[in-house]
Design a protein around this motif. Structure first.
Motif, PDB file in Angstrom:
ATOM      1  N   ASN A 169       1.519   0.722 -22.707  1.00  0.00           N
ATOM      2  CA  ASN A 169       0.851   0.689 -23.408  1.00  0.00           C
ATOM      3  C   ASN A 169      -0.305  -0.456 -22.931  1.00  0.00           C
ATOM      4  O   ASN A 169      -0.951  -0.373 -23.248  1.00  0.00           O
ATOM      5  N   MET A 170       0.287  -1.364 -22.100  1.00  0.00           N
ATOM      6  CA  MET A 170       0.126  -2.335 -21.426  1.00  0.00           C
ATOM      7  C   MET A 170      -0.703  -1.614 -20.718  1.00  0.00           C
ATOM      8  O   MET A 170      -2.537  -2.181 -21.020  1.00  0.00           O
ATOM      9  N   ARG A 171      -0.936  -1.189 -19.957  1.00  0.00           N
ATOM     10  CA  ARG A 171      -1.698  -0.305 -19.055  1.00  0.00           C
ATOM     11  C   ARG A 171      -2.859   0.448 -19.187  1.00  0.00           C
ATOM     12  O   ARG A 171      -2.931   0.060 -19.019  1.00  0.00           O
ATOM     13  N   LYS A 172      -2.353   0.879 -20.599  1.00  0.00           N
ATOM     14  CA  LYS A 172      -4.174   1.780 -21.147  1.00  0.00           C
ATOM     15  C   LYS A 172      -4.822   0.637 -21.799  1.00  0.00           C
ATOM     16  O   LYS A 172      -5.786   0.991 -21.391  1.00  0.00           O
ATOM     17  N   PHE A 173      -3.679  -0.082 -22.562  1.00  0.00           N
ATOM     18  CA  PHE A 173      -5.019  -1.019 -23.487  1.00  0.00           C
ATOM     19  C   PHE A 173      -5.109  -2.315 -23.254  1.00  0.00           C
ATOM     20  O   PHE A 173      -5.794  -2.956 -23.629  1.00  0.00           O
ATOM     21  N   ALA A 174      -4.243  -3.219 -22.272  1.00  0.00           N
ATOM     22  CA  ALA A 174      -4.842  -4.575 -21.594  1.00  0.00           C
ATOM     23  C   ALA A 174      -4.226  -4.755 -20.105  1.00  0.00           C
ATOM     24  O   ALA A 174      -2.882  -5.147 -19.670  1.00  0.00           O
ATOM     25  N   PRO A 175      -5.034  -3.827 -19.598  1.00  0.00           N
ATOM     26  CA  PRO A 175      -4.574  -3.996 -18.605  1.00  0.00           C
ATOM     27  C   PRO A 175      -4.125  -4.901 -17.009  1.00  0.00           C
ATOM     28  O   PRO A 175      -3.069  -5.167 -16.154  1.00  0.00           O
ATOM     29  N   LYS A 176      -5.558  -6.372 -17.697  1.00  0.00           N
ATOM     30  CA  LYS A 176      -4.595  -7.987 -17.707  1.00  0.00           C
ATOM     31  C   LYS A 176      -3.312  -7.635 -17.512  1.00  0.00           C
ATOM     32  O   LYS A 176      -2.384  -8.178 -16.926  1.00  0.00           O
ATOM     33  N   LEU A 177      -3.234  -7.942 -18.733  1.00  0.00           N
ATOM     34  CA  LEU A 177      -1.537  -8.036 -19.322  1.00  0.00           C
ATOM     35  C   LEU A 177      -0.422  -7.378 -18.205  1.00  0.00           C
ATOM     36  O   LEU A 177       0.764  -7.573 -17.900  1.00  0.00           O
ATOM     37  N   TYR A 178      -0.785  -6.183 -17.800  1.00  0.00           N
ATOM     38  CA  TYR A 178      -0.078  -5.077 -18.005  1.00  0.00           C
ATOM     39  C   TYR A 178       0.101  -5.649 -16.519  1.00  0.00           C
ATOM     40  O   TYR A 178       1.059  -5.577 -15.756  1.00  0.00           O
ATOM     41  N   GLU A 179      -1.039  -6.109 -15.117  1.00  0.00           N
ATOM     42  CA  GLU A 179      -1.248  -6.395 -14.156  1.00  0.00           C
ATOM     43  C   GLU A 179       0.029  -7.826 -14.317  1.00  0.00           C
ATOM     44  O   GLU A 179       0.772  -7.689 -12.991  1.00  0.00           O
ATOM     45  N   ARG A 180       0.063  -8.897 -14.954  1.00  0.00           N
ATOM     46  CA  ARG A 180       0.365  -9.609 -15.398  1.00  0.00           C
ATOM     47  C   ARG A 180       2.359  -9.996 -15.160  1.00  0.00           C
ATOM     48  O   ARG A 180       3.081  -9.578 -14.631  1.00  0.00           O
ATOM     49  N   ALA A 181       2.443  -8.711 -16.345  1.00  0.00           N
ATOM     50  CA  ALA A 181       3.574  -8.239 -15.903  1.00  0.00           C
ATOM     51  C   ALA A 181       4.453  -7.636 -15.318  1.00  0.00           C
ATOM     52  O   ALA A 181       5.912  -7.512 -13.876  1.00  0.00           O
ATOM     53  N   LEU A 182       3.796  -6.573 -14.053  1.00  0.00           N
ATOM     54  CA  LEU A 182       4.051  -6.250 -12.972  1.00  0.00           C
ATOM     55  C   LEU A 182       3.971  -7.306 -11.905  1.00  0.00           C
ATOM     56  O   LEU A 182       5.098  -7.352 -11.269  1.00  0.00           O
ATOM     57  N   GLU A 183       3.161  -8.247 -11.224  1.00  0.00           N
ATOM     58  CA  GLU A 183       4.170  -8.746 -10.480  1.00  0.00           C
ATOM     59  C   GLU A 183       4.692  -9.712 -10.898  1.00  0.00           C
ATOM     60  O   GLU A 183       5.461 -10.537  -9.965  1.00  0.00           O
ATOM     61  N   MET A 184       4.987  -9.998 -12.285  1.00  0.00           N
ATOM     62  CA  MET A 184       6.353 -10.619 -12.265  1.00  0.00           C
ATOM     63  C   MET A 184       7.213  -9.848 -11.573  1.00  0.00           C
ATOM     64  O   MET A 184       8.566 -10.552 -10.967  1.00  0.00           O
ATOM     65  N   ASN A 185       7.495  -9.040 -12.113  1.00  0.00           N
ATOM     66  CA  ASN A 185       8.157  -7.908 -11.850  1.00  0.00           C
ATOM     67  C   ASN A 185       8.653  -8.086 -10.126  1.00  0.00           C
ATOM     68  O   ASN A 185       9.628  -7.669  -9.541  1.00  0.00           O
ATOM     69  N   ARG A 186       7.700  -8.215  -9.659  1.00  0.00           N
ATOM     70  CA  ARG A 186       7.496  -8.501  -7.999  1.00  0.00           C
ATOM     71  C   ARG A 186       7.899  -9.478  -7.744  1.00  0.00           C
ATOM     72  O   ARG A 186       9.642  -9.629  -6.263  1.00  0.00           O
ATOM     73  N   ARG A 187       7.501 -10.747  -8.429  1.00  0.00           N
ATOM     74  CA  ARG A 187       7.681 -12.125  -8.464  1.00  0.00           C
ATOM     75  C   ARG A 187       9.412 -12.097  -7.677  1.00  0.00           C
ATOM     76  O   ARG A 187      10.113 -13.193  -7.705  1.00  0.00           O
ATOM     77  N   ASP A 188       9.719 -11.224  -9.160  1.00  0.00           N
ATOM     78  CA  ASP A 188      11.107 -11.497  -9.626  1.00  0.00           C
ATOM     79  C   ASP A 188      12.061 -10.793  -8.473  1.00  0.00           C
ATOM     80  O   ASP A 188      13.563 -10.357  -8.819  1.00  0.00           O
ATOM     81  N   GLY A 189      11.688  -9.677  -7.516  1.00  0.00           N
ATOM     82  CA  GLY A 189      12.234  -8.556  -7.369  1.00  0.00           C
ATOM     83  C   GLY A 189      13.403  -7.559  -8.328  1.00  0.00           C
ATOM     84  O   GLY A 189      13.894  -7.393  -8.333  1.00  0.00           O
ATOM     85  N   PHE A 190      12.495  -7.277  -9.439  1.00  0.00           N
ATOM     86  CA  PHE A 190      12.658  -6.631 -10.513  1.00  0.00           C
ATOM     87  C   PHE A 190      12.532  -5.569 -10.779  1.00  0.00           C
ATOM     88  O   PHE A 190      11.755  -4.498 -10.278  1.00  0.00           O
ATOM     89  N   ARG A 191      13.082  -3.764 -10.774  1.00  0.00           N
ATOM     90  CA  ARG A 191      13.640  -2.950 -10.962  1.00  0.00           C
ATOM     91  C   ARG A 191      13.201  -2.168 -12.002  1.00  0.00           C
ATOM     92  O   ARG A 191      14.963  -2.571 -12.687  1.00  0.00           O
ATOM     93  N   MET A 192      12.536  -1.318 -12.892  1.00  0.00           N
ATOM     94  CA  MET A 192      12.539  -1.294 -14.139  1.00  0.00           C
ATOM     95  C   MET A 192      13.858  -0.160 -14.094  1.00  0.00           C
ATOM     96  O   MET A 192      13.873   0.939 -13.135  1.00  0.00           O
ATOM     97  N   ARG A 193      13.715   0.666 -14.845  1.00  0.00           N
ATOM     98  CA  ARG A 193      14.495   1.834 -15.785  1.00  0.00           C
ATOM     99  C   ARG A 193      13.848   2.683 -14.908  1.00  0.00           C
ATOM    100  O   ARG A 193      14.949   3.222 -14.038  1.00  0.00           O
TER     101      ARG A 193
END
Length: 352
Positions: A248-272
């Motif tokens: 839903n972030m990707r569709k309705f809040a793209p900047k928040l979506y990018e922020r979440a993805l950047e956090m995942n990349r920074r932390d080396g976190f892989r989602m399900r």
């Protein structure tokens, strides 16, 4: 600065200030069942409001029944409660509203606590912050900073065998012993009276005692001040909800979506959805499997949701515009804190 604050009179204009008087509530909801507790198996205990009022008038319990209702938005019998208050203007953002309604964990509670009821010291789930507004009665709060150890704040090490650890016993006996044994620990205390709103920052230890029969509403939220903490907690402990929220972030809040993805990349976190089938996080809690496996497994069209722009800042929602200015001022910290009154334009109450 992520400090707790009590703002005096912040909700004094609400219709709830008169409509939530116990006698008026009894007229409106006399025959409606409300949740007042759980049995040993976690099953809800419900009681008609008229019986709860009678119980509240006559009870002398150290651990009274506590009316704690989560279904204001879904139960037609009590939905009119939502017309009696508004989210305080200090809290314009709640990015959890981007979640599908069925997927979002419980986050708002309407509660009536008889005298001597309360909660023992705890932290709120998933790093969320909270606001709590009192319309009738009085609450005595205690808060500890997040870095204070669980052993110290819980105080079980100072509890005598004959004592319980209910809220009344904690405030009357355990808390004074904790303060005496650890004078270096910062202890935040304050009284919240009718019309006052308290802000409880995420990850802060807190407990509350109702010193009078008390009516209040409280809500947990995620905003710019705590998004990183909440996202880290949800992606780890509520994997499916995190995936649905991210979509839903990707569709309705793209900047928040990018922020979440950047956090995942920074932390080396892989989602399900990025891991192999059956692969789990090494530190995942047992709740990671999630219970929200129902109709929430789709991206709901939120574009028609009333007030979406009010809960997601304009620069986050579709990446345009300006974010509303936050009004509340934080409190500074002292040991066994005593706070000066500040107009913001309302007054911040003295925490001692």
């Amino acid at each position: 600065s992520n400090r707790p604050v009590i703002v005096e009179g912040a909700c004094a204009h609400w219709p709830a200030m008169t409509r939530w008087a116990i006698d008026k509530l009894d007229e409106r909801f006399r025959h409606v069942n409300f949740k007042v507790g759980e049995d040993d198996k976690g099953k809800k205990i419900k009681m008609k409001f008229k019986y709860f009022v009678d119980y509240m008038k006559h009870q002398t319990d150290d651990n009274p029944l506590y009316l704690f209702e989560t279904e204001m938005d879904d139960n037609a019998s009590i939905k009119t409660l939502t017309e009696d208050f508004d989210v305080p203007d200090f809290f314009p953002d709640d990015w959890l509203n981007l979640m599908n309604r069925d997927a979002r964990p419980p986050h708002r509670w309407w509660c009536i606590g008889p005298k001597r009821s309360g909660t023992t010291v705890h932290t709120d789930p998933l790093g969320t912050s909270a606001w709590n507004a009192v319309t009738h009665g009085c609450k005595h709060w205690v808060l500890f900073e997040p870095e204070t150890s669980k052993r110290i704040v819980k105080g079980k090490w100072v509890k005598e065998k004959s004592e319980d650890d209910e809220a009344i016993h904690y405030f009357d006996f355990l808390l004074p012993r904790i303060k005496k044994a650890h004078p270096e620990v910062r202890v935040y205390q304050g009284l919240q009276k009718p019309g006052d709103v308290i802000f409880v920052p995420g990850s802060w230890w807190h407990g509350v005692l109702n010193t009078e029969d008390c009516v209040a509403v409280t809500q947990n939220y995620c905003g710019p001040d705590n998004f990183e903490v909440v996202w880290k907690a949800i992606r780890r402990d509520r994997e499916k909800i995190a995936y649905l929220w991210l979509r839903n972030m990707r569709k309705f809040a793209p900047k928040l979506y990018e922020r979440a993805l950047e956090m995942n990349r920074r932390d080396g976190f892989r989602m399900r959805h990025e891991r192999k089938k059956g692969e789990r996080l090494p530190d995942a809690s047992s709740s990671s499997s999630d219970s929200s496996d129902s109709s929430s497994d789709m991206v709901v069209d939120l574009s028609g949701v009333h007030g979406l722009e009010a809960v997601v800042p304009a620069e986050i929602l579709h990446g345009a515009g300006k974010r509303p200015r936050r009004v509340a001022s934080p409190m500074a910290a002292q040991a066994d804190v005593s706070m000066a009154e500040v107009a913001v334009p309302r007054k911040q109450q003295r925490l001692r």
